[in-house]
Design an enzyme around this catalytic site. Structure first.
Site, PDB file in Angstrom:
ATOM      1  N   ASP A  33       0.921  -0.982   0.045  1.00 45.64           N
ATOM      2  CA  ASP A  33      -0.103  -0.005  -0.111  1.00 45.64           C
ATOM      3  C   ASP A  33       0.972   1.202  -0.183  1.00 45.64           C
ATOM      4  OD1 ASP A  33      -1.545   1.953   0.445  1.00 45.64           O
ATOM      5  OD2 ASP A  33      -2.790   1.030   2.004  1.00 45.64           O
ATOM      6  N   GLU A  83      30.089   8.629   2.607  1.00 46.80           N
ATOM      7  CA  GLU A  83      30.394   7.199   2.999  1.00 46.80           C
ATOM      8  C   GLU A  83      30.271   6.260   1.733  1.00 46.80           C
ATOM      9  OE1 GLU A  83      26.656   4.992   4.860  1.00 46.80           O
ATOM     10  OE2 GLU A  83      26.408   7.032   5.824  1.00 46.80           O
ATOM     11  N   CYS A 115      26.597   8.723   8.303  1.00 49.79           N
ATOM     12  CA  CYS A 115      25.882   9.843   8.224  1.00 49.79           C
ATOM     13  C   CYS A 115      26.412  11.104   8.859  1.00 49.79           C
ATOM     14  CB  CYS A 115      24.542   9.657   8.415  1.00 49.79           C
ATOM     15  SG  CYS A 115      23.749   8.311   7.440  1.00 49.79           S
ATOM     16  N   THR A 156      13.700   3.582   1.490  1.00 50.48           N
ATOM     17  CA  THR A 156      14.553   4.924   2.091  1.00 50.48           C
ATOM     18  C   THR A 156      15.765   5.362   0.880  1.00 50.48           C
ATOM     19  OG1 THR A 156      15.957   3.433   3.280  1.00 50.48           O
ATOM     20  CG2 THR A 156      13.912   3.729   4.212  1.00 50.48           C
ATOM     21  N   SER A 205      19.023  -0.187  14.503  1.00 53.08           N
ATOM     22  CA  SER A 205      19.499   1.409  14.100  1.00 53.08           C
ATOM     23  C   SER A 205      18.454   2.370  14.754  1.00 53.08           C
ATOM     24  CB  SER A 205      19.417   1.219  12.603  1.00 53.08           C
ATOM     25  OG  SER A 205      20.045   2.692  12.032  1.00 53.08           O
ATOM     26  N   HIS A 237      19.146  14.184  11.436  1.00 58.49           N
ATOM     27  CA  HIS A 237      19.619  13.453  10.435  1.00 58.49           C
ATOM     28  C   HIS A 237      18.264  12.685   9.971  1.00 58.49           C
ATOM     29  CE1 HIS A 237      20.869  10.429   7.739  1.00 58.49           C
ATOM     30  NE2 HIS A 237      20.694   9.492   8.576  1.00 58.49           N
ATOM     31  N   LYS A 246      10.182  11.133  15.265  1.00 56.74           N
ATOM     32  CA  LYS A 246      10.377  10.333  16.376  1.00 56.74           C
ATOM     33  C   LYS A 246      11.371  10.526  17.393  1.00 56.74           C
ATOM     34  CE  LYS A 246      10.232   5.924  15.042  1.00 56.74           C
ATOM     35  NZ  LYS A 246       9.015   5.238  15.900  1.00 56.74           N
ATOM     36  N   ASN A 280      17.032   9.123   1.350  1.00 58.21           N
ATOM     37  CA  ASN A 280      18.289   9.217   2.257  1.00 58.21           C
ATOM     38  C   ASN A 280      19.536   9.540   1.450  1.00 58.21           C
ATOM     39  OD1 ASN A 280      20.020   9.180   4.555  1.00 58.21           O
ATOM     40  ND2 ASN A 280      19.810   7.080   5.005  1.00 58.21           N
ATOM     41  N   SER A 312      25.522   6.011  11.714  1.00 58.69           N
ATOM     42  CA  SER A 312      25.555   4.838  12.329  1.00 58.69           C
ATOM     43  C   SER A 312      26.866   4.380  12.868  1.00 58.69           C
ATOM     44  CB  SER A 312      24.894   3.539  11.357  1.00 58.69           C
ATOM     45  OG  SER A 312      23.397   4.057  11.299  1.00 58.69           O
TER      46      SER A 312
END
Length: 381
Positions: A33, A83, A115, A156, A205, A237, A246, A280, A312
């Site tokens: 979806d 990176e 990142c 992403t 992560s 980020h 979040k 990203n 990360s």
């Protein structure tokens, strides 16, 4: 602070790719979806590099407009954060230095820490300018994120480059002291030398990111930084834009504040416009957020902006910037929106073919078709 030398971001420009894959197209292929992408992770499209595009071409395109506006006489350092570099020894920034015709009396270096490296480059640049206020530093953050076809990370992906001119008396954002720092040895995301695509433990992560937010903020507060309530907006980020929301909710709750949806939206939403349609871009992501914020309708004159940079593995940093009066006259809003709008929509088959292109491993000459209208680079064995 009136007696301190003001150093920060004097100019900022970004570039992205020739092609775009919409999440509607991706959803039609995966059977998902489309709301899983649009509402679930906050993404609507993925920037896809053409066969003749990479971090160098995007970086040169972004930086060229900065050099055209300001000249290069005062640029004595180029710091390239990525990176997804193209060589294990030679800095990608040397190709950019050559393409833009920068002075030979310059140092060029490449930085790597997932990142986070773009923020390391910015802070290193600020230190150089404090040592010699007459010089300017060209900071570039450029990346292409790639995950296995059909993997959870595929939706992403993205690609972009942000170029920033760092100097004294900045026209956009004055970067403040102190900075809050956090490092932890965590295997949440990695890309070994033998792989073209990254490996990621998604839940690990996210947990590591939130832990880093909390740790970097704790150190920032202990270093005497601003109170959380002083900030008008926050650039996080953005591996996907919903992660910024979040993270901000987590920070508010950690600090004992209400995480009302309207307050979170007010602080974060203006930073997501570009990342949501690009995807990203690793080191460039947080500064695409800054570009979107500055280009938005919100008047930020004299207001404080919080930055949470995460890479990360992991390293994180929280720092503050103050938006300079008159910043609007120096923005590149039309240019930025044109960079997004000019991308050509592609179908899944074309995207898949581009995704599966790899660097030659035999040291020979491998010509690729000219697809883009921007910079190109010739590889030689």
């Amino acid at each position: 602070m009136s007696g301190e030398l003001a150093v920060g971001i004097h100019d900022l420009a970004f570039a992205t790719t020739e092609y775009v894959l919409t999440h509607a197209t991706l959803a039609a292929r995966t059977g998902a979806d489309v709301a899983k992408y649009h509402q679930g992770i906050g993404q609507t499209a993925i920037s896809v590099p053409a066969a003749d595009e990479d971090v160098v071409t995007m970086a040169a395109t972004a930086a060229a407009t900065i050099v055209a506006r300001h000249g290069s006489d005062r640029i004595r350092t180029v710091v390239f954060a990525t990176e997804t570099g193209i060589d294990q020894a030679k800095a990608a920034g040397i190709y950019v230095h050559s393409l833009l015709g920068l002075p030979s009396a310059a140092r060029v270096v490449e930085l790597k820490q997932a990142c986070y490296a773009g923020t390391a480059a910015l802070q290193f640049a600020i230190g150089l300018v404090h040592r010699d206020p007459a010089q300017q530093v060209l900071v570039i953050a450029a990346d292409t994120s790639r995950y296995e076809l059909g993997s959870p990370g595929e939706s992403t992906q993205g690609a972009a480059a942000v170029a920033m001119l760092v100097g004294a008396g900045p026209a956009l954002v004055r970067i403040e002291d102190p900075a809050g720092l956090q490092t932890a040895d965590i295997m949440d995301f990695w890309r070994p030398n033998y792989r073209n695509t990254a490996l990621v433990d998604g839940q690990e992560s996210i947990a590591a990111y939130l832990q880093a937010v909390q740790g970097a903020w704790k150190d920032y507060a202990e270093q005497g930084g601003r109170a959380l309530t002083e900030f008008r907006a926050f650039c996080y980020h953005q591996p996907f834009t919903k992660m910024a929301y979040k993270a901000h909710r987590h920070l508010l709750r950690h600090c004992g504040l209400d995480a009302e949806a309207a307050d979170v939206d007010r602080a974060v939403q203006p930073t997501t416009a570009y990342n949501s349609v690009i995807g990203n871009s690793y080191t460039a992501s947080i500064y695409l957020g800054l570009a979107a914020l500055l280009d938005s309708a919100v008047d930020l004159t004299g207001r404080a902006v919080g930055f949470l940079s995460y890479g990360s593995g992991s390293v994180a940093e929280f720092f503050a910037g103050e938006v300079v009066p008159g910043y609007r006259t120096h923005l590149r809003t039309v240019q930025h929106r044109a960079a997004i709008d000019r991308r050509q929509d592609i179908d899944y088959a074309r995207y898949r073919d581009l995704h599966q292109l790899t660097f030659p491993a035999d040291g020979g000459d491998h010509l690729r078709p000219r697809e883009t209208s921007g910079h190109k680079r010739l590889y030689e064995s």
